[in-house]
Design a protein around this motif. Structure first.
Motif, PDB file in Angstrom:
ATOM      1  N   ASP A 191       0.822  -1.209   0.000  1.00 19.43           N
ATOM      2  CA  ASP A 191       0.000   0.000   0.000  1.00 19.43           C
ATOM      3  C   ASP A 191       0.858   1.261   0.000  1.00 19.43           C
ATOM      4  O   ASP A 191       0.554   2.240  -0.698  1.00 19.43           O
ATOM      5  CB  ASP A 191      -0.918   0.008   1.224  1.00 19.43           C
ATOM      6  CG  ASP A 191      -2.016  -1.054   1.130  1.00 19.43           C
ATOM      7  OD1 ASP A 191      -2.249  -1.553   0.009  1.00 19.43           O
ATOM      8  OD2 ASP A 191      -2.610  -1.378   2.174  1.00 19.43           O
ATOM      9  N   GLY A 194       2.333   1.733  -3.379  1.00 18.92           N
ATOM     10  CA  GLY A 194       1.291   2.195  -4.297  1.00 18.92           C
ATOM     11  C   GLY A 194       1.006   3.678  -4.136  1.00 18.92           C
ATOM     12  O   GLY A 194       0.840   4.399  -5.137  1.00 18.92           O
ATOM     13  N   GLN A 195       0.951   4.155  -2.891  1.00 20.27           N
ATOM     14  CA  GLN A 195       0.734   5.578  -2.661  1.00 20.27           C
ATOM     15  C   GLN A 195       1.881   6.413  -3.223  1.00 20.27           C
ATOM     16  O   GLN A 195       1.657   7.454  -3.849  1.00 20.27           O
ATOM     17  CB  GLN A 195       0.603   5.851  -1.161  1.00 20.27           C
ATOM     18  CG  GLN A 195      -0.661   5.310  -0.524  1.00 20.27           C
ATOM     19  CD  GLN A 195      -0.705   5.622   0.958  1.00 20.27           C
ATOM     20  OE1 GLN A 195      -0.521   6.765   1.358  1.00 20.27           O
ATOM     21  NE2 GLN A 195      -0.940   4.602   1.775  1.00 20.27           N
ATOM     22  N   LYS A 197       3.940   5.628  -5.643  1.00 22.11           N
ATOM     23  CA  LYS A 197       3.855   5.613  -7.110  1.00 22.11           C
ATOM     24  C   LYS A 197       2.821   6.624  -7.589  1.00 22.11           C
ATOM     25  O   LYS A 197       3.056   7.360  -8.566  1.00 22.11           O
ATOM     26  CB  LYS A 197       3.490   4.201  -7.597  1.00 22.11           C
ATOM     27  CG  LYS A 197       4.632   3.213  -7.565  1.00 22.11           C
ATOM     28  CD  LYS A 197       4.161   1.784  -7.778  1.00 22.11           C
ATOM     29  CE  LYS A 197       3.377   1.625  -9.062  1.00 22.11           C
ATOM     30  NZ  LYS A 197       2.933   0.227  -9.260  1.00 22.11           N
ATOM     31  N   GLY A 198       1.685   6.683  -6.915  1.00 20.57           N
ATOM     32  CA  GLY A 198       0.642   7.621  -7.311  1.00 20.57           C
ATOM     33  C   GLY A 198       1.108   9.064  -7.219  1.00 20.57           C
ATOM     34  O   GLY A 198       0.797   9.888  -8.102  1.00 20.57           O
ATOM     35  N   MET A 201       3.508   9.640 -10.134  1.00 18.57           N
ATOM     36  CA  MET A 201       2.764   9.675 -11.403  1.00 18.57           C
ATOM     37  C   MET A 201       2.081  11.017 -11.589  1.00 18.57           C
ATOM     38  O   MET A 201       2.106  11.603 -12.682  1.00 18.57           O
ATOM     39  CB  MET A 201       1.729   8.537 -11.422  1.00 18.57           C
ATOM     40  CG  MET A 201       2.343   7.148 -11.550  1.00 18.57           C
ATOM     41  SD  MET A 201       1.142   5.820 -11.178  1.00 18.57           S
ATOM     42  CE  MET A 201      -0.022   6.065 -12.540  1.00 18.57           C
ATOM     43  N   HIS A 202       1.474  11.520 -10.500  1.00 15.78           N
ATOM     44  CA  HIS A 202       0.784  12.810 -10.585  1.00 15.78           C
ATOM     45  C   HIS A 202       1.771  13.957 -10.766  1.00 15.78           C
ATOM     46  O   HIS A 202       1.549  14.861 -11.585  1.00 15.78           O
ATOM     47  CB  HIS A 202      -0.040  13.019  -9.316  1.00 15.78           C
ATOM     48  CG  HIS A 202      -0.724  14.349  -9.266  1.00 15.78           C
ATOM     49  ND1 HIS A 202      -1.847  14.628 -10.017  1.00 15.78           N
ATOM     50  CD2 HIS A 202      -0.435  15.480  -8.565  1.00 15.78           C
ATOM     51  CE1 HIS A 202      -2.233  15.868  -9.778  1.00 15.78           C
ATOM     52  NE2 HIS A 202      -1.387  16.413  -8.897  1.00 15.78           N
ATOM     53  N   ALA A 208       2.764   4.173 -14.311  1.00 16.82           N
ATOM     54  CA  ALA A 208       3.064   3.412 -13.094  1.00 16.82           C
ATOM     55  C   ALA A 208       4.442   2.754 -13.154  1.00 16.82           C
ATOM     56  O   ALA A 208       5.172   2.731 -12.164  1.00 16.82           O
ATOM     57  CB  ALA A 208       1.984   2.354 -12.874  1.00 16.82           C
ATOM     58  N   ARG A 237       6.436  15.048   0.042  1.00 16.62           N
ATOM     59  CA  ARG A 237       5.926  15.033  -1.327  1.00 16.62           C
ATOM     60  C   ARG A 237       6.660  16.008  -2.242  1.00 16.62           C
ATOM     61  O   ARG A 237       6.729  15.801  -3.437  1.00 16.62           O
ATOM     62  CB  ARG A 237       4.436  15.363  -1.341  1.00 16.62           C
ATOM     63  CG  ARG A 237       3.610  14.332  -0.580  1.00 16.62           C
ATOM     64  CD  ARG A 237       2.121  14.532  -0.785  1.00 16.62           C
ATOM     65  NE  ARG A 237       1.390  13.502  -0.067  1.00 16.62           N
ATOM     66  CZ  ARG A 237       0.200  13.060  -0.418  1.00 16.62           C
ATOM     67  NH1 ARG A 237      -0.395  13.571  -1.480  1.00 16.62           N
ATOM     68  NH2 ARG A 237      -0.410  12.133   0.268  1.00 16.62           N
TER      69      ARG A 237
END
Length: 241
Positions: A191, A194-195, A197-198, A201-202, A208, A237
């Motif tokens: 998880d 995955g976060q 990567k998101g 990506m953004h 991905a 971030r």
């Protein structure tokens, strides 16, 4: 339970029935605690103290690769002190049980000759009798269930038999608990990755696979586990390059 009269003293007609009921309760408790390693360990040591004839205290020693000795779920300070002594000396009943894959019974530490440095000190701090069972062995961890008494001759063949049965059930429950915890950790890591990567990506308008490649490169370049790299991306971030 131990006394100078021996562990068999005072066992009445209902001993086997009470023992069967107690072991059945242990099995139920182990099933209830299988999702928590610490909870499982505590069930094991409390059950050993309460169920095995002669036992006054119990503890579990784990030897994990890269982490050395760990004293876990002790029912008092005595098992911890015995573990610390064995760790310092590199010898003793628990060490022998772990490395030689055997059950080790000590009738009286004051006359015990197998561990000339350990035995007198163990007797001095309150362990006159001891019973150690190899608990389980995995690729990375070994363990032993250790029972203690302040009386000499506290453990007999019944103690060995009941303790061995308990150790076998406990080992199965503990391994299952470890696997479940590892599975939960793996899901949590997935998880987190995955976060991260998101976020990448953004931020960079990439796919991905490219985002995952960034995480892999940062992990390799900094020699940091992938899930820690991902967690760092989530927490910072703005530092996602």
């Amino acid at each position: 339970m131990g006394s100078e009269e021996g562990p068999a003293a005072g066992r009445g007609v209902g001993f086997e029935h009470r023992l069967r009921a107690e072991i059945e309760q242990v099995a139920r408790d182990l099933r209830a605690e299988h999702a928590s390693i610490q909870g499982t360990l505590e069930v094991i040591t409390k059950a050993a103290r309460d169920v095995v004839p002669g036992a006054e205290d119990a503890g579990i020693t784990l030897v994990a690769r890269g982490r050395g000795f760990q004293s876990r779920a002790a029912t008092s300070e005595l098992p911890k002190a015995i573990d610390e002594l064995q760790h310092r000396l590199g010898d003793g009943p628990c060490v022998q049980a772990i490395w030689n894959h055997e059950t080790v019974l000590v009738a009286d530490m004051t006359t015990e000759g197998r561990w000339p440095r350990f035995a007198p000190e163990a007797a001095r701090i309150g362990a006159r009798s001891m019973l150690a069972f190899q608990l389980y062995t995995t690729e990375h961890t070994m363990g032993a269930l250790n029972l203690h008494s302040s009386h000499p001759g506290a453990f007999d063949n019944t103690s060995v038999s009941i303790g061995g049965t308990l150790a076998t059930h406990a080992a199965i429950a503990l391994i299952a608990s470890q696997r479940e915890e590892q599975f939960r950790d793996a899901l949590a890591s997935r998880d987190i990755i995955g976060q991260a990567k998101g976020i990448l990506m953004h931020r960079f308008s990439i796919g991905a696979e490219e985002a995952f490649a960034i995480l892999i490169r940062r992990s390799q370049h900094t020699n940091t586990p992938l899930n820690e790299v991902a967690l760092n991306v989530i927490e910072h971030r703005s530092d996602a390059s």
